[in-house]
Design a protein around this motif. Structure first.
Motif, PDB file in Angstrom:
ATOM      1  N   GLU A 284     -26.291  -9.336  43.060  1.00  0.00           N
ATOM      2  CA  GLU A 284     -26.726  -8.096  42.388  1.00  0.00           C
ATOM      3  C   GLU A 284     -25.531  -7.290  41.895  1.00  0.00           C
ATOM      4  N   VAL A 285     -24.460  -7.205  42.727  1.00  0.00           N
ATOM      5  CA  VAL A 285     -23.258  -6.448  42.337  1.00  0.00           C
ATOM      6  C   VAL A 285     -22.594  -7.111  41.136  1.00  0.00           C
ATOM      7  N   MET A 286     -22.497  -8.450  41.146  1.00  0.00           N
ATOM      8  CA  MET A 286     -21.861  -9.155  40.029  1.00  0.00           C
ATOM      9  C   MET A 286     -22.667  -8.987  38.744  1.00  0.00           C
TER      10      MET A 286
ATOM     11  N   MET B  54     -16.421  -6.132  35.008  1.00  0.00           N
ATOM     12  CA  MET B  54     -15.435  -6.207  36.082  1.00  0.00           C
ATOM     13  C   MET B  54     -15.210  -7.663  36.513  1.00  0.00           C
ATOM     14  N   VAL B  55     -16.300  -8.447  36.497  1.00  0.00           N
ATOM     15  CA  VAL B  55     -16.197  -9.867  36.827  1.00  0.00           C
ATOM     16  C   VAL B  55     -15.302 -10.568  35.805  1.00  0.00           C
ATOM     17  N   GLU B  56     -15.496 -10.241  34.525  1.00  0.00           N
ATOM     18  CA  GLU B  56     -14.677 -10.861  33.471  1.00  0.00           C
ATOM     19  C   GLU B  56     -13.215 -10.459  33.602  1.00  0.00           C
ATOM     20  N   GLN B  57     -12.968  -9.194  33.999  1.00  0.00           N
ATOM     21  CA  GLN B  57     -11.583  -8.740  34.192  1.00  0.00           C
ATOM     22  C   GLN B  57     -10.891  -9.579  35.276  1.00  0.00           C
ATOM     23  N   PHE B  58     -11.620  -9.830  36.382  1.00  0.00           N
ATOM     24  CA  PHE B  58     -11.028 -10.636  37.458  1.00  0.00           C
ATOM     25  C   PHE B  58     -10.713 -12.045  36.951  1.00  0.00           C
ATOM     26  N   ARG B  59     -11.684 -12.621  36.204  1.00  0.00           N
ATOM     27  CA  ARG B  59     -11.489 -13.992  35.710  1.00  0.00           C
ATOM     28  C   ARG B  59     -10.383 -14.058  34.665  1.00  0.00           C
ATOM     29  N   ALA B  60     -10.054 -12.881  34.092  1.00  0.00           N
ATOM     30  CA  ALA B  60      -8.959 -12.825  33.112  1.00  0.00           C
ATOM     31  C   ALA B  60      -7.615 -12.593  33.805  1.00  0.00           C
TER      32      ALA B  60
ATOM     33  N   ASP C 109      -6.280  -8.890  39.317  1.00  0.00           N
ATOM     34  CA  ASP C 109      -6.642  -8.966  40.735  1.00  0.00           C
ATOM     35  C   ASP C 109      -7.263  -7.678  41.266  1.00  0.00           C
ATOM     36  N   LYS C 110      -6.901  -6.537  40.677  1.00  0.00           N
ATOM     37  CA  LYS C 110      -7.448  -5.260  41.158  1.00  0.00           C
ATOM     38  C   LYS C 110      -8.973  -5.215  41.040  1.00  0.00           C
ATOM     39  N   ALA C 111      -9.490  -5.946  40.066  1.00  0.00           N
ATOM     40  CA  ALA C 111     -10.938  -5.971  39.869  1.00  0.00           C
ATOM     41  C   ALA C 111     -11.645  -6.561  41.090  1.00  0.00           C
ATOM     42  N   PHE C 112     -10.984  -7.508  41.783  1.00  0.00           N
ATOM     43  CA  PHE C 112     -11.591  -8.125  42.967  1.00  0.00           C
ATOM     44  C   PHE C 112     -11.787  -7.079  44.067  1.00  0.00           C
TER      45      PHE C 112
ATOM     46  N   ASN D  28     -19.938  -7.895  56.789  1.00  0.00           N
ATOM     47  CA  ASN D  28     -18.696  -8.324  57.424  1.00  0.00           C
ATOM     48  C   ASN D  28     -17.636  -8.442  56.328  1.00  0.00           C
ATOM     49  N   PRO D  29     -16.565  -7.616  56.368  1.00  0.00           N
ATOM     50  CA  PRO D  29     -15.598  -7.587  55.261  1.00  0.00           C
ATOM     51  C   PRO D  29     -15.009  -8.953  54.942  1.00  0.00           C
ATOM     52  N   GLN D  30     -14.657  -9.742  55.984  1.00  0.00           N
ATOM     53  CA  GLN D  30     -14.060 -11.047  55.731  1.00  0.00           C
ATOM     54  C   GLN D  30     -15.068 -11.986  55.078  1.00  0.00           C
ATOM     55  N   GLN D  31     -16.302 -11.927  55.582  1.00  0.00           N
ATOM     56  CA  GLN D  31     -17.352 -12.763  55.011  1.00  0.00           C
ATOM     57  C   GLN D  31     -17.645 -12.354  53.570  1.00  0.00           C
ATOM     58  N   ALA D  32     -17.652 -11.057  53.312  1.00  0.00           N
ATOM     59  CA  ALA D  32     -17.881 -10.562  51.948  1.00  0.00           C
ATOM     60  C   ALA D  32     -16.775 -11.039  51.019  1.00  0.00           C
ATOM     61  N   ASN D  33     -15.521 -10.983  51.490  1.00  0.00           N
ATOM     62  CA  ASN D  33     -14.385 -11.467  50.695  1.00  0.00           C
ATOM     63  C   ASN D  33     -14.552 -12.940  50.353  1.00  0.00           C
ATOM     64  N   ASP D  34     -14.844 -13.733  51.368  1.00  0.00           N
ATOM     65  CA  ASP D  34     -14.919 -15.188  51.172  1.00  0.00           C
ATOM     66  C   ASP D  34     -16.056 -15.568  50.226  1.00  0.00           C
ATOM     67  N   LEU D  35     -17.250 -14.982  50.439  1.00  0.00           N
ATOM     68  CA  LEU D  35     -18.405 -15.322  49.585  1.00  0.00           C
ATOM     69  C   LEU D  35     -18.186 -14.875  48.147  1.00  0.00           C
ATOM     70  N   LEU D  36     -17.599 -13.697  47.987  1.00  0.00           N
ATOM     71  CA  LEU D  36     -17.354 -13.181  46.642  1.00  0.00           C
ATOM     72  C   LEU D  36     -16.362 -14.074  45.908  1.00  0.00           C
ATOM     73  N   LYS D  37     -15.310 -14.517  46.599  1.00  0.00           N
ATOM     74  CA  LYS D  37     -14.330 -15.398  45.977  1.00  0.00           C
ATOM     75  C   LYS D  37     -14.990 -16.695  45.512  1.00  0.00           C
ATOM     76  N   GLN D  38     -15.829 -17.253  46.395  1.00  0.00           N
ATOM     77  CA  GLN D  38     -16.520 -18.506  46.032  1.00  0.00           C
ATOM     78  C   GLN D  38     -17.333 -18.329  44.770  1.00  0.00           C
ATOM     79  N   LYS D  39     -18.075 -17.233  44.680  1.00  0.00           N
ATOM     80  CA  LYS D  39     -18.957 -17.027  43.535  1.00  0.00           C
ATOM     81  C   LYS D  39     -18.172 -16.738  42.259  1.00  0.00           C
ATOM     82  N   LEU D  40     -17.047 -16.030  42.381  1.00  0.00           N
ATOM     83  CA  LEU D  40     -16.247 -15.724  41.200  1.00  0.00           C
ATOM     84  C   LEU D  40     -15.530 -16.958  40.654  1.00  0.00           C
ATOM     85  N   GLN D  41     -15.243 -17.876  41.560  1.00  0.00           N
ATOM     86  CA  GLN D  41     -14.493 -19.068  41.110  1.00  0.00           C
ATOM     87  C   GLN D  41     -15.427 -20.205  40.727  1.00  0.00           C
TER      88      GLN D  41
END
Length: 484
Positions: free
Chosen positions: A435-437, A443-449, A452-455, A471-484
């Motif tokens: 939902e956030v993405m 912002m998603v496109e900025q990260f892919r460009a 890093d601040k966009a992440f 869980n901050p670590q879990q949120a980081n990991d899942l978000l990275k997976q989806k962005l990549q």
């Protein structure tokens, strides 16, 4: 002395040595059976020996000698098998004998050192000696409408005067040394350390010099009875001496007092040297002989010392040396840490919380660790919930608020009642991330460009959408997976 480079103040090196009077925690005085309790009516605790009435003779207090042995053992000093008492002659209204019984040429404790941390840098101050002596009485000036009164209750109270080499190079280092010495004498039980009552009094010998020059003329700041005033007094004295030298004036050796109201030091008298006191061996006291088996007996009954405990905490719990030194500030803090670490299995987290959240709250309320309202077992239960992901570190601080204020003492009940349980359901978290993405495509496109601040911004939005429960670590990991 620490080999680190000295700090310079306006091109001058500061040189500080300390003389500390620790009042020994004995029931009676050093040479008489008169009591030593604080706060009694004036002149009700001074006997014939303390008043130096004709025909009286001093008798050494064995407990005072044992306290001196304990300090020598704690600081790695040499304990003299034979030491001598001397008469230090000077005339003052609150000194009824006209001399003070002290030690001069052969003190009971010789050498040793005090090590401590200043920030994360380890410092060591060498000791010259620690000698036994009696306290004088007290002159009272303000209560008597222009007259002075003499209270001899303190006369004869046992003191251990601890003298350092001039090894300190800043007021901060001097205060850190004084705090470490204060910790040591209270830890081993030889002094109650009450600075307001005069049980732990520090005199700072302060001088300045150009780097590499001979030692400058020192001025002694007497009777510093708080660590805050100690730092203020030394800083003022350093500035004053530098200004005097820069203006072409020579520093005169003197004894000075610090006035907390003005923040200034003022000269009390010119400083005496040993020759002025006309020391000679006291004919009424034989040499003090300390048998080695007595020293060994005292050693066998010594508690685990702060530095020994710190070394053990490093070895057994894997703590950094700085953490281990900090949590051994007092026996109460050390016990609180060790109980928390054992019960939680989280030694480093325990030291972080005790040095951080717990100490901050105690300092704000001007309380000691002995007055902490959250037990070590309760803190351990909270740390377990951080470690297993039940609550985030921020949510744990909210739980601590409730525990501290007495809202509850059951960690799990507080977490449940306040709805602070961390979201560990990856399915629910994935939905929030999607939902956030979707709502923040630019912002998603900025990260892919490559921005890093966009992440970090996206992570913040995910945490906000989860009301801080993700869980901050879990949120980081899942978000990275989806962005990549």
């Amino acid at each position: 002395m620490s080999s680190s480079k000295s700090l310079l103040v306006h091109g001058y090196e500061v040189v500080i040595g300390f003389e500390t009077h620790a009042q020994l925690a004995t029931q009676s005085k050093i040479f008489s059976r008169a009591p030593t309790a604080f706060g009694a009516e004036p002149n009700t605790q001074a006997c014939a020996v303390d008043l130096a009435l004709p025909g009286t003779l001093p008798v050494m207090n064995r407990g005072a000698v044992e306290h001196a042995i304990r300090l020598g053992l704690a600081l790695g000093s040499h304990i003299a098998e034979q030491s001598v008492f001397a008469r230090k002659n000077y005339f003052y209204p609150d000194l009824p004998k006209g001399y003070q019984i002290s030690q001069f040429e052969i003190p009971v404790v010789q050498g040793g050192e005090v090590s401590f941390f200043l920030g994360d840098e380890k410092k060591t101050v060498r000791l010259v000696r620690a000698h036994l002596e009696e306290d004088a009485g007290k002159s009272l000036h303000e209560e008597f409408h222009g007259m002075s009164g003499i209270d001899l209750n303190r006369a004869g109270t046992p003191l251990l005067e601890i003298v350092t080499e001039p090894d300190m190079r800043s007021s901060a280092e001097a205060v850190a040394y004084a705090k470490e010495l204060h910790k040591t004498v209270t830890w081993i039980g030889i002094c109650d350390g009450n600075m307001q009552e005069g049980s732990f009094r520090c005199d700072a010998n302060v001088s300045v010099r150009k780097p590499g020059a001979e030692l400058g003329t020192r001025r002694e700041i007497k009777n510093l009875n708080s660590f805050k005033f100690m730092q203020q007094a030394i800083d003022y004295e350093v500035r004053w001496q530098i200004e005097q030298i820069e203006d072409g004036h020579a520093i005169q050796q003197a004894t000075v007092l610090f006035d907390p109201d003005t923040g200034e030091t003022r000269a009390m008298r010119t400083k005496e040297d040993a020759a002025d006191y006309r020391y000679f061996p006291d004919p009424d006291l034989p040499p003090l002989v300390i048998a080695r088996d007595w020293v060994e007996q005292v050693k066998a009954n010594m508690p685990e010392l702060p530095r020994q405990m710190a070394e053990r905490l490093v070895r057994d719990y894997g703590l950094p040396e700085y953490d281990a030194t900090t949590v051994t500030q007092s026996p109460a803090m050390a016990a609180y840490f060790e109980t928390t670490a054992k019960a939680s299995g989280q030694a480093k987290m325990a030291s972080n919380w005790i040095m951080g959240e717990v100490s901050r709250r105690l300092n704000n309320e001007e309380k000691d660790i002995a007055q902490v309202p959250v037990s070590a077992d309760t803190l351990a239960a909270l740390l377990k919930r951080i470690a297993d992901g039940t609550v985030s570190n921020n949510a744990a601080k909210q739980v601590m608020d409730a525990l501290w204020s007495g809202e509850g003492q059951d960690v799990d009940a507080v977490i449940e009642a306040k709805g602070l349980k961390q979201m560990n359901d990856s399915g629910a978290l994935e939905k929030i991330i999607d939902e956030v993405m979707a709502a923040n495509a630019p912002m998603v496109e900025q990260f892919r460009a490559g921005k890093d601040k966009a992440f970090n911004a996206l992570v913040g939005l995910v945490m906000k959408a989860s009301k801080g429960k993700a869980n901050p670590q879990q949120a980081n990991d899942l978000l990275k997976q989806k962005l990549q």
